[in-house]
Scaffold this motif. Structure first.
Motif, PDB file in Angstrom:
ATOM      1  N   PHE A  19       3.163   0.705   1.175  1.00 30.72           N
ATOM      2  CA  PHE A  19       2.047   1.428   1.782  1.00 30.72           C
ATOM      3  C   PHE A  19       0.931   1.700   0.790  1.00 30.72           C
ATOM      4  O   PHE A  19      -0.241   1.725   1.153  1.00 30.72           O
ATOM      5  CB  PHE A  19       2.547   2.745   2.405  1.00 30.72           C
ATOM      6  CG  PHE A  19       2.849   3.831   1.399  1.00 30.72           C
ATOM      7  CD1 PHE A  19       1.886   4.751   1.030  1.00 30.72           C
ATOM      8  CD2 PHE A  19       4.101   3.912   0.811  1.00 30.72           C
ATOM      9  CE1 PHE A  19       2.164   5.739   0.103  1.00 30.72           C
ATOM     10  CE2 PHE A  19       4.385   4.904  -0.117  1.00 30.72           C
ATOM     11  CZ  PHE A  19       3.417   5.816  -0.476  1.00 30.72           C
ATOM     12  N   ASP A  20       1.281   1.897  -0.489  1.00 31.69           N
ATOM     13  CA  ASP A  20       0.263   2.229  -1.483  1.00 31.69           C
ATOM     14  C   ASP A  20      -0.362   0.995  -2.131  1.00 31.69           C
ATOM     15  O   ASP A  20      -1.166   1.119  -3.051  1.00 31.69           O
ATOM     16  CB  ASP A  20       0.852   3.138  -2.556  1.00 31.69           C
ATOM     17  CG  ASP A  20       2.043   2.511  -3.269  1.00 31.69           C
ATOM     18  OD1 ASP A  20       2.624   1.546  -2.732  1.00 31.69           O
ATOM     19  OD2 ASP A  20       2.393   2.997  -4.364  1.00 31.69           O
ATOM     20  N   LYS A  21      -0.007  -0.204  -1.645  1.00 24.40           N
ATOM     21  CA  LYS A  21      -0.566  -1.435  -2.201  1.00 24.40           C
ATOM     22  C   LYS A  21      -1.410  -2.213  -1.197  1.00 24.40           C
ATOM     23  O   LYS A  21      -1.970  -3.253  -1.525  1.00 24.40           O
ATOM     24  CB  LYS A  21       0.557  -2.347  -2.707  1.00 24.40           C
ATOM     25  CG  LYS A  21       1.416  -1.737  -3.814  1.00 24.40           C
ATOM     26  CD  LYS A  21       0.607  -1.476  -5.069  1.00 24.40           C
ATOM     27  CE  LYS A  21       1.478  -0.923  -6.187  1.00 24.40           C
ATOM     28  NZ  LYS A  21       0.671  -0.609  -7.395  1.00 24.40           N
ATOM     29  N   LEU A  22      -1.481  -1.706   0.043  1.00 25.08           N
ATOM     30  CA  LEU A  22      -2.177  -2.484   1.069  1.00 25.08           C
ATOM     31  C   LEU A  22      -3.651  -2.700   0.735  1.00 25.08           C
ATOM     32  O   LEU A  22      -4.161  -3.815   0.846  1.00 25.08           O
ATOM     33  CB  LEU A  22      -2.038  -1.795   2.428  1.00 25.08           C
ATOM     34  CG  LEU A  22      -2.606  -2.591   3.602  1.00 25.08           C
ATOM     35  CD1 LEU A  22      -1.689  -2.516   4.806  1.00 25.08           C
ATOM     36  CD2 LEU A  22      -3.979  -2.077   3.997  1.00 25.08           C
ATOM     37  N   ALA A  23      -4.347  -1.661   0.320  1.00 18.30           N
ATOM     38  CA  ALA A  23      -5.765  -1.805  -0.012  1.00 18.30           C
ATOM     39  C   ALA A  23      -5.959  -2.757  -1.186  1.00 18.30           C
ATOM     40  O   ALA A  23      -6.901  -3.557  -1.212  1.00 18.30           O
ATOM     41  CB  ALA A  23      -6.371  -0.444  -0.326  1.00 18.30           C
ATOM     42  N   GLU A  24      -5.041  -2.693  -2.151  1.00 15.04           N
ATOM     43  CA  GLU A  24      -5.120  -3.586  -3.307  1.00 15.04           C
ATOM     44  C   GLU A  24      -4.967  -5.044  -2.888  1.00 15.04           C
ATOM     45  O   GLU A  24      -5.684  -5.921  -3.354  1.00 15.04           O
ATOM     46  CB  GLU A  24      -4.028  -3.193  -4.308  1.00 15.04           C
ATOM     47  CG  GLU A  24      -4.026  -3.993  -5.591  1.00 15.04           C
ATOM     48  CD  GLU A  24      -2.946  -3.529  -6.546  1.00 15.04           C
ATOM     49  OE1 GLU A  24      -2.493  -4.359  -7.357  1.00 15.04           O
ATOM     50  OE2 GLU A  24      -2.561  -2.346  -6.474  1.00 15.04           O
ATOM     51  N   TRP A  25      -4.020  -5.305  -1.983  1.00 13.96           N
ATOM     52  CA  TRP A  25      -3.828  -6.665  -1.485  1.00 13.96           C
ATOM     53  C   TRP A  25      -5.027  -7.123  -0.655  1.00 13.96           C
ATOM     54  O   TRP A  25      -5.436  -8.273  -0.727  1.00 13.96           O
ATOM     55  CB  TRP A  25      -2.555  -6.739  -0.645  1.00 13.96           C
ATOM     56  CG  TRP A  25      -1.317  -6.975  -1.466  1.00 13.96           C
ATOM     57  CD1 TRP A  25      -0.719  -6.098  -2.299  1.00 13.96           C
ATOM     58  CD2 TRP A  25      -0.563  -8.178  -1.525  1.00 13.96           C
ATOM     59  NE1 TRP A  25       0.374  -6.665  -2.885  1.00 13.96           N
ATOM     60  CE2 TRP A  25       0.506  -7.948  -2.422  1.00 13.96           C
ATOM     61  CE3 TRP A  25      -0.664  -9.428  -0.912  1.00 13.96           C
ATOM     62  CZ2 TRP A  25       1.462  -8.926  -2.729  1.00 13.96           C
ATOM     63  CZ3 TRP A  25       0.293 -10.393  -1.200  1.00 13.96           C
ATOM     64  CH2 TRP A  25       1.329 -10.144  -2.103  1.00 13.96           C
ATOM     65  N   GLY A  57      -4.593   7.370   1.061  1.00 12.24           N
ATOM     66  CA  GLY A  57      -6.020   7.280   0.807  1.00 12.24           C
ATOM     67  C   GLY A  57      -6.279   6.205  -0.228  1.00 12.24           C
ATOM     68  O   GLY A  57      -5.843   6.322  -1.384  1.00 12.24           O
ATOM     69  N   ALA A  58      -6.948   5.134   0.163  1.00 10.36           N
ATOM     70  CA  ALA A  58      -7.185   4.000  -0.748  1.00 10.36           C
ATOM     71  C   ALA A  58      -8.053   4.408  -1.927  1.00 10.36           C
ATOM     72  O   ALA A  58      -9.000   5.188  -1.780  1.00 10.36           O
ATOM     73  CB  ALA A  58      -7.838   2.848   0.010  1.00 10.36           C
ATOM     74  N   ASN A 132      -1.097  10.666  -2.023  1.00 12.43           N
ATOM     75  CA  ASN A 132      -0.745   9.296  -2.419  1.00 12.43           C
ATOM     76  C   ASN A 132       0.491   9.255  -3.298  1.00 12.43           C
ATOM     77  O   ASN A 132       1.208   8.253  -3.337  1.00 12.43           O
ATOM     78  CB  ASN A 132      -1.902   8.655  -3.194  1.00 12.43           C
ATOM     79  CG  ASN A 132      -3.072   8.307  -2.297  1.00 12.43           C
ATOM     80  OD1 ASN A 132      -3.023   8.489  -1.083  1.00 12.43           O
ATOM     81  ND2 ASN A 132      -4.137   7.801  -2.882  1.00 12.43           N
ATOM     82  N   THR A 133       0.744  10.319  -4.025  1.00  7.97           N
ATOM     83  CA  THR A 133       1.831  10.354  -4.986  1.00  7.97           C
ATOM     84  C   THR A 133       2.773  11.517  -4.675  1.00  7.97           C
ATOM     85  O   THR A 133       2.446  12.412  -3.893  1.00  7.97           O
ATOM     86  CB  THR A 133       1.287  10.524  -6.414  1.00  7.97           C
ATOM     87  OG1 THR A 133       0.538  11.748  -6.486  1.00  7.97           O
ATOM     88  CG2 THR A 133       0.374   9.351  -6.777  1.00  7.97           C
ATOM     89  N   VAL A 161       9.537  18.808  -4.573  1.00  5.68           N
ATOM     90  CA  VAL A 161       8.703  17.614  -4.670  1.00  5.68           C
ATOM     91  C   VAL A 161       8.503  17.013  -3.279  1.00  5.68           C
ATOM     92  O   VAL A 161       9.461  16.558  -2.648  1.00  5.68           O
ATOM     93  CB  VAL A 161       9.329  16.559  -5.603  1.00  5.68           C
ATOM     94  CG1 VAL A 161       8.413  15.340  -5.696  1.00  5.68           C
ATOM     95  CG2 VAL A 161       9.582  17.142  -6.990  1.00  5.68           C
ATOM     96  N   LEU A 162       7.254  17.007  -2.822  1.00  3.49           N
ATOM     97  CA  LEU A 162       6.927  16.377  -1.545  1.00  3.49           C
ATOM     98  C   LEU A 162       6.829  14.864  -1.728  1.00  3.49           C
ATOM     99  O   LEU A 162       6.338  14.377  -2.740  1.00  3.49           O
ATOM    100  CB  LEU A 162       5.584  16.903  -1.027  1.00  3.49           C
ATOM    101  CG  LEU A 162       5.545  18.356  -0.548  1.00  3.49           C
ATOM    102  CD1 LEU A 162       4.099  18.766  -0.277  1.00  3.49           C
ATOM    103  CD2 LEU A 162       6.397  18.557   0.692  1.00  3.49           C
ATOM    104  N   ALA A 163       7.298  14.112  -0.739  1.00  2.00           N
ATOM    105  CA  ALA A 163       7.287  12.659  -0.818  1.00  2.00           C
ATOM    106  C   ALA A 163       5.864  12.118  -0.725  1.00  2.00           C
ATOM    107  O   ALA A 163       5.000  12.704  -0.065  1.00  2.00           O
ATOM    108  CB  ALA A 163       8.141  12.070   0.295  1.00  2.00           C
TER     109      ALA A 163
END
Length: 233
Positions: A19-25, A57-58, A132-133, A161-163
């Motif tokens: 999910f955290d790499k979609l904008a990068e791809w 958030g990208a 995001n983190t 710690v929230l996911a």
């Protein structure tokens, strides 16, 4: 991987990425094939449906929107009262960048696909937030999606710690009497009701409203009786 790395893969329909790499791809390897990009989430069973939350958030120049699959309903959330959240359906199922949502599916998984279609949903009153983190927090300062006695809702998070990539609600943003849990009401229909009754069950005299106040003469509505939600009609 370089740009257009999958440009000749004519049978390729989906590329699932974190999910955290979609904008990068979308900005890099799949710049010419963004429509193939998707994120796959695991949904947690809660009665006849499965639920999850989502946020990202990208941090790239491209801020992609995602559209949920046809088996999934996308909701925003707003406070109804001190212990109830109203979930409102987003009809186009499009999740704008940096928007936290609740997701409900009839499947075991949820697929969110890249889309260039503009979102039409109004999220201005959405009280869901995300990160995001992974986020270090003090116990009892956030509500997170969960179950209690089979009832789906947002409950006080007692961990530290929230996911990442999930939606949550700061306790400080909920006005009125503090509640350990927030019942979900989907488009005006309350979820997680344990019993439906035209009158009060015999022998059960301690009746409380959803704010925890004892009610001597209940009328039609939703009440807590012996720890259970009861609808009096």
């Amino acid at each position: 991987m370089g740009n257009s790395v999958f440009s000749n893969c004519t049978s390729l329909t989906s590329i699932y990425v974190p999910f955290d790499k979609l904008a990068e791809w979308a900005n890099g390897p799949l710049s010419d094939n963004k429509a193939q990009l998707a994120v796959k989430l695991t949904a947690n069973a809660a009665g006849p449906a499965n639920y999850s939350t989502y946020y990202y958030g990208a941090t790239t120049s491209l801020k992609p929107n995602l559209v949920a699959d046809e088996n999934t309903t996308v909701y925003k959330a707003k406070q109804k009262d001190a212990s109830t959240l109203t979930l409102t359906t987003i009809d186009d199922r499009i999740i704008p960048d940096a928007t936290a949502v609740v997701l409900k599916t009839t499947d075991d998984e949820i697929v969110l696909r890249y889309t260039e279609t503009a979102a039409t949903g109004d999220f201005t009153d959405n009280i869901l937030e995300g990160s995001n983190t992974y986020k270090e927090v003090d116990p009892d300062t956030y509500y997170v999606l969960g179950q209690n006695a089979g009832n789906i809702g947002f409950y006080v998070f007692t961990g530290h710690v929230l996911a990442a990539g999930k939606a949550y609600i700061p306790v400080s943003s909920v006005s009125g009497m503090a509640a350990r849990g927030l019942t979900l009401e989907e488009d005006g229909e309350t979820t997680g009701i344990d019993n439906f009754a035209p009158t009060l069950p015999q022998g059960e005299e301690a009746v409380y409203d959803l704010q925890g106040r004892r009610v001597e003469h209940p009328v039609k509505g939703i009440y807590i009786v012996n720890g259970r939600k009861v609808v009096i009609r």
